[in-house]
Structures are given as structure tokens and as C-alpha cells.
Design an enzyme around this catalytic site. Structure first.
Site, PDB file in Angstrom:
ATOM      1  N   GLU A 206      -5.418   7.447   5.979  1.00 11.75           N
ATOM      2  CA  GLU A 206      -4.111   6.911   5.657  1.00 11.75           C
ATOM      3  C   GLU A 206      -4.522   5.776   4.735  1.00 11.75           C
ATOM      4  O   GLU A 206      -5.598   5.203   4.654  1.00 11.75           O
ATOM      5  CB  GLU A 206      -3.331   6.307   6.656  1.00 11.75           C
ATOM      6  CG  GLU A 206      -2.003   5.638   6.636  1.00 11.75           C
ATOM      7  CD  GLU A 206      -0.886   6.090   5.969  1.00 11.75           C
ATOM      8  OE1 GLU A 206      -1.073   6.667   4.753  1.00 11.75           O
ATOM      9  OE2 GLU A 206       0.352   6.192   6.247  1.00 11.75           O
TER      10      GLU A 206
ATOM     11  N   PHE B 141       1.873  -7.459  -0.331  1.00  9.82           N
ATOM     12  CA  PHE B 141       2.005  -6.319  -0.973  1.00  9.82           C
ATOM     13  C   PHE B 141       0.787  -5.993  -1.896  1.00  9.82           C
ATOM     14  O   PHE B 141       0.910  -6.449  -3.034  1.00  9.82           O
ATOM     15  CB  PHE B 141       3.385  -6.002  -1.353  1.00  9.82           C
ATOM     16  CG  PHE B 141       3.998  -4.629  -1.597  1.00  9.82           C
ATOM     17  CD1 PHE B 141       4.355  -4.040  -0.439  1.00  9.82           C
ATOM     18  CD2 PHE B 141       3.612  -3.850  -2.831  1.00  9.82           C
ATOM     19  CE1 PHE B 141       4.622  -2.623  -0.614  1.00  9.82           C
ATOM     20  CE2 PHE B 141       4.030  -2.552  -2.793  1.00  9.82           C
ATOM     21  CZ  PHE B 141       4.119  -1.767  -1.857  1.00  9.82           C
TER      22      PHE B 141
HETATM   23  P1  IMP Z   1       4.091   1.833   8.458  1.00  6.62           P
HETATM   24  O1  IMP Z   1       4.668   2.974   8.715  1.00  6.62           O
HETATM   25  O2  IMP Z   1       4.732   0.553   8.248  1.00  6.62           O
HETATM   26  O3  IMP Z   1       2.500   1.440   8.823  1.00  6.62           O
HETATM   27  O4  IMP Z   1       3.666   1.966   6.766  1.00  6.62           O
HETATM   28  C1  IMP Z   1       2.606   2.611   6.080  1.00  6.62           C
HETATM   29  C2  IMP Z   1       3.041   3.007   4.704  1.00  6.62           C
HETATM   30  O5  IMP Z   1       3.760   2.216   3.999  1.00  6.62           O
HETATM   31  C3  IMP Z   1       1.784   3.334   3.872  1.00  6.62           C
HETATM   32  O6  IMP Z   1       1.359   4.498   4.026  1.00  6.62           O
HETATM   33  C4  IMP Z   1       2.251   2.948   2.580  1.00  6.62           C
HETATM   34  O7  IMP Z   1       2.648   4.019   1.807  1.00  6.62           O
HETATM   35  C5  IMP Z   1       3.349   1.699   2.758  1.00  6.62           C
HETATM   36  N1  IMP Z   1       2.813   0.524   2.580  1.00  6.62           N
HETATM   37  C6  IMP Z   1       2.834  -0.519   3.549  1.00  6.62           C
HETATM   38  N2  IMP Z   1       2.069  -1.508   2.916  1.00  6.62           N
HETATM   39  C7  IMP Z   1       2.135  -1.421   1.579  1.00  6.62           C
HETATM   40  C8  IMP Z   1       1.576  -2.200   0.676  1.00  6.62           C
HETATM   41  O8  IMP Z   1       1.368  -3.239   0.631  1.00  6.62           O
HETATM   42  N3  IMP Z   1       1.503  -1.568  -0.741  1.00  6.62           N
HETATM   43  C9  IMP Z   1       1.922  -0.066  -0.814  1.00  6.62           C
HETATM   44  N4  IMP Z   1       2.235   0.558   0.298  1.00  6.62           N
HETATM   45  C10 IMP Z   1       2.459   0.073   1.393  1.00  6.62           C
HETATM   46 MG    MG Z   2       1.614   6.156   2.439  1.00  6.62          MG
END
Ligand code: IMP
Ligand code: MG
Length: 171
Positions: A94, A147
Site C-alpha cells: 500500500e 497531505f
Molecule cells: P485509509 O483507508 O484512510 O488508511 O486510506 C488509505 C488511502 O487513502 C491510501 O491508499 C491513499 O490512497 C489515500 N491517502 C491517505 N492519505 C493520503 C495522502 O496524504 N496523500 C495521498 N493519498 C492519501
Molecule cells: Mg491508495
């Protein structure tokens, strides 16, 4: 975008990915592994990581509905894996662990395949944002709540091809 600021340089990434690859090579002691990339953010990390792993390896990909286009914490599968994971050593790859939602859903889904082992490799980790308890087994860098884009990570599908991980300035 103007104002992108490098957080992790390509040199630092390359060094760390080599370390993670060596760690995976050691841990699996000659056993075959399947890298399961989470589309699309993991593509570049997977390509680099897999080439630092000296094991018999295959690739697969899985897709889930992505960050930002859904208000509710529902995760939709857009692409399932192609091969059986039964009795295999599965390493989910991931780009970033954020709330932990995506990986929690994917872990449950992949565990239903009864793999021999299931590990998580993530280039980045934002532990301060976690909503569900989840830990990566192979984590590149722990970062603050910013971000970021580049090295596979996007902002509205752009900037995935930046070689460095960069911070997107807040509005
Ligand atoms: P989670 O399900 O909230 O852990 O999100 C994971 C997904 O959110 C990652 O695979 C990314 O696609 C997206 N994501 C989370 N933070 C960022 C960031 O800072 N930049 C770009 N994508 C992000
Ligand atoms: Mg992703």
C-alpha cells in the site's frame, strides 16, 4: 502545482526501500511470496520494492474505492485479486496507512482466502490519523498529518509520477 515541498527525497526513498526489501528477503527465508498491490497508489512502490526482494515472487492487484470521493466509511471493491491466495505468503503493498479503513477491509477480505501468512508493506504511515487499530509490518516512513503526493500518491489523480514525496500546502 506551485508550492509543493519535498518531504522525502528520491535518495531517501531508494535507500529505505532497499532496506525493506532486504528485511522481506530475510523474513521469508527462500519461500515464495505474492505481492498484492493496492491500486493505484502502490504501483511505483511495488515495482521498486519487488526488485529489492530476492525471492520467488508473483504480483497481483486489488482495487478499492479511493480517498475523498465518498463521505461514508464504506469501501467498495473495484478489482479483486486474480489468483487464489490459499496457503500463500501474501504481502499487501500500500502507498500509505492513514485512517486504517482500507487495509482493515482488505485484510479481512484476503484472510478469507486462508493465506499462509498475510503481511502489510506500506511506504508511508500517518499514525496520528488512525481510526481503526492497524499496523504495517514493513513501513518505510512515519510522517506527520500532512497531505502528500508523489512516488505513486496522488492529488485528484495527479502527481503520481513525482520522484520525491512532497507535501501539498494547505489552502
Ligand atoms: P485509509 O483507508 O484512510 O488508511 O486510506 C488509505 C488511502 O487513502 C491510501 O491508499 C491513499 O490512497 C489515500 N491517502 C491517505 N492519505 C493520503 C495522502 O496524504 N496523500 C495521498 N493519498 C492519501
Ligand atoms: Mg491508495
Amino acid at each position: 502545482m506551485t508550492g509543493l515541498k519535498v518531504l522525502i527525497s528520491r535518495e531517501e526513498i531508494s535507500k529505505r526501500v532497499a532496506e525493506l526489501g532486504a528485511e522481506i528477503t530475510r523474513d521469508f527465508k527462500g519461500q515464495p511470496v505474492i505481492f498484492v498491490g493496492v491500486l493505484k497508489g502502490s504501483a511505483i512502490f511495488l515495482a521498486d520494492l519487488a526488485r529489492q526482494v530476492d525471492l520467488d515472487a508473483t504480483f497481483d492487484f486489488i482495487g478499492v474505492s479511493s480517498y475523498g470521493n465518498r463521505p461514508s466509511p464504506t469501501q467498495e471493491l473495484t478489482k479483486d485479486v486474480d489468483q487464489s491466495m490459499k496457503d500463500k505468503n501474501v504481502i499487501v503493498v500500500e502507498d500509505i496507512l492513514d485512517t486504517g479503513l482500507t487495509l482493515t477491509v482488505l485484510k479481512k477480505l484476503l484472510l478469507a482466502h486462508q493465506p499462509r501468512t498475510l503481511k502489510i508493506a506500506a511506504l508511508l504511515d500517518k499514525p496520528s490519523r488512525r481510526k481503526l487499530p492497524l499496523q504495517g509490518d514493513y513501513v518505510g516512513f512515519t510522517i506527520p498529518d500532512e497531505f502528500v503526493v508523489g512516488y505513486g500518491l496522488d492529488y485528484a489523480e495527479r502527481y503520481r509520477n513525482l520522484a520525491d514525496v512532497c507535501i501539498v500546502p494547505r489552502e
